[in-house]
Design an enzyme around this catalytic site. Structure first.
Site, PDB file in Angstrom:
ATOM      1  N   TYR A  69       0.833  -1.206   0.000  1.00 52.74           N
ATOM      2  CA  TYR A  69       0.000   0.000   0.000  1.00 52.74           C
ATOM      3  C   TYR A  69       0.867   1.255   0.000  1.00 52.74           C
ATOM      4  CZ  TYR A  69      -3.761  -3.093   1.689  1.00 52.74           C
ATOM      5  OH  TYR A  69      -4.682  -4.096   1.833  1.00 52.74           O
ATOM      6  N   ARG A 175      -5.190   1.444   8.513  1.00 53.84           N
ATOM      7  CA  ARG A 175      -5.779   2.482   9.372  1.00 53.84           C
ATOM      8  C   ARG A 175      -5.289   2.330  10.809  1.00 53.84           C
ATOM      9  NH1 ARG A 175     -11.583   1.355   9.266  1.00 53.84           N
ATOM     10  NH2 ARG A 175     -11.053  -0.608   8.240  1.00 53.84           N
TER      11      ARG A 175
END
Length: 297
Positions: A69, A175
Site C-alpha cells: 500500500y 488504518r
C-alpha cells in the site's frame, strides 16, 4: 460478448465499495458469477482482483495474499473510522515532523499482533464489526497476528501529511497502523489516502479503470485485449505438470493415479495440448486432483 473466465485486475475508484465494483461489472461481463479477494475500504483505490466465472473458486486458493500500500497519514487528527471520511473525535497541535516519523517507522516492521478496527468486515458472532460500529456499539475483539515486511518513507504531500509505502501480510489494517504510528509520535493520526499497489501476484500496472473496462466490454475488445488473465495466474509459483490423456481422464473422474513419477508436492496440471486443467498433488507416488478449473468435455 462471450462471458470470460479468468481474473480481471481492476483499479478501484475512490468512493466505491468492492461490492459496488462487482455490481457494476455483472451486466458488462454478462454473468453474476463474480468474486473478489482482499476487500478495499470505499476511500481506498488500487488493485482489486475480480474473479470471473469458473475462476471464482480460485479466490480462496491463492498462494500469495501479501499486499503493498501507499498510505498518506494526517497527523493531529483522530476519527471514529480511522480515516478522514469519519467523524472527528480528536484534534491536537502537531509538534513532530519528518525526522521523528522516520525514527519511529522501523519499530512497526516485523511480526506483531494487531487489533481489528470496529469499522471493518471482520465477523464476530456472525456479524461484521462495521454494522455494530454504525449502531454506536463496541464489540470485544481479539488481536490477530500480522507481519509488516517493510515500511518506506515517500515524502510529505501537504503540511502535517506524510506518505509511506507498506508491504504487509493478509489481514493488516493500514488504518490501525496509522493510528499506532501517531501514538508512537505522541499525536493523533488518521489516514488521508490509501492506494493498494499490489495484491498477491497482481500489481497496479496490470489494472484498468472501470470506465476503460466498461468501454472494452461494450466494444467486444475485452475478449481479445488480454486484460482478463487466465485463472492459473494465481498459481504461477507452483511447478507445472503435463499429463497424458489417461491421467487426464483420472483427474476428471477424481481417481488417483498410482506409481506416478513426480516428486511430492502441489502442481499446476496441464494436458498435452497445453490446456490448464487445475490443481493436483503428488504424495508417495500417487497423483490426485485437488481442484479442476476446466470443462470436462
Amino acid at each position: 460478448m462471450q462471458t470470460p473466465n479468468g481474473i480481471l485486475p481492476v483499479d478501484k475508484p475512490a468512493g466505491w465499495t468492492s461490492f459496488d465494483v462487482l455490481a457494476k461489472l455483472r451486466g458488462a461481463l454478462g454473468t453474476r458469477k463474480l468474486g473478489h479477494s482482499g476487500t478495499l475500504d470505499p476511500m481506498a483505490t488500487g488493485v482489486l482482483a475480480v474473479f470471473i466465472g469458473k475462476a471464482t473458486s480460485a479466490a480462496d486458493r491463492q498462494l500469495d495474499h501479501d499486499k503493498t500500500y501507499e498510505a498518506t497519514l494526517r497527523l493531529g487528527l483522530r476519527t471514529d473510522t480511522g480515516d478522514v471520511t469519519g467523524t472527528v473525535l480528536e484534534t491536537a497541535p502537531v509538534t513532530v515532523g519528518e525526522a521523528e516519523l522516520r525514527a519511529v517507522l522501523p519499530q512497526f516492521t516485523g511480526a506483531q499482533m494487531q487489533l481489528p478496527p470496529m469499522y471493518s468486515a471482520v465477523k464476530i458472532n456472525g456479524q461484521p464489526l462495521y454494522k455494530a460500529a454504525r449502531k454506536g456499539q463496541t464489540v470485544e475483539r481479539t488481536p490477530r497476528p500480522i507481519t509488516v515486511y517493510d515500511i518506506e518513507y515517500l515524502g510529505s504531500p501537504a503540511p502535517d501529511e506524510y506518505t509511506i509505502r507498506v508491504a504487509c501480510s493478509k489481514g493488516t489494517y493500514i488504518r490501525v497502523l496509522a493510528e499506532d504510528i501517531g501514538t508512537a509520535l505522541g499525536v493523533p493520526a488518521t489516514l488521508a489516502a490509501l492506494r493498494r499497489t499490489r495484491a498477491g501476484v497482481f500489481s497496479i500496472e496490470q489494472c484498468h479503470t472501470l470506465p476503460e473496462i466498461l468501454a472494452a466490454a461494450e466494444s467486444g475488445e475485452l475478449e481479445q485485449n488480454g486484460w482478463v488473465l487466465p485463472v492459473e495466474t494465481v498459481f504461477a509459483p507452483l511447478p507445472a505438470l503435463t499429463v497424458n490423456d489417461g491421467v487426464k481422464a483420472h483427474l476428471f473422474n477424481g481417481c488417483p493415479t498410482s506409481h506416478y513419477a513426480a516428486a511430492d508436492g502441489r502442481y499446476r496440471a496441464y494436458d498435452e495440448a497445453g490446456l490448464f486443467l487445475g490443481l493436483a498433488a503428488v504424495q508417495g507416488g500417487v497423483l490426485r486432483v485437488e481442484k479442476l478449473f476446466c470443462e470436462r468435455n
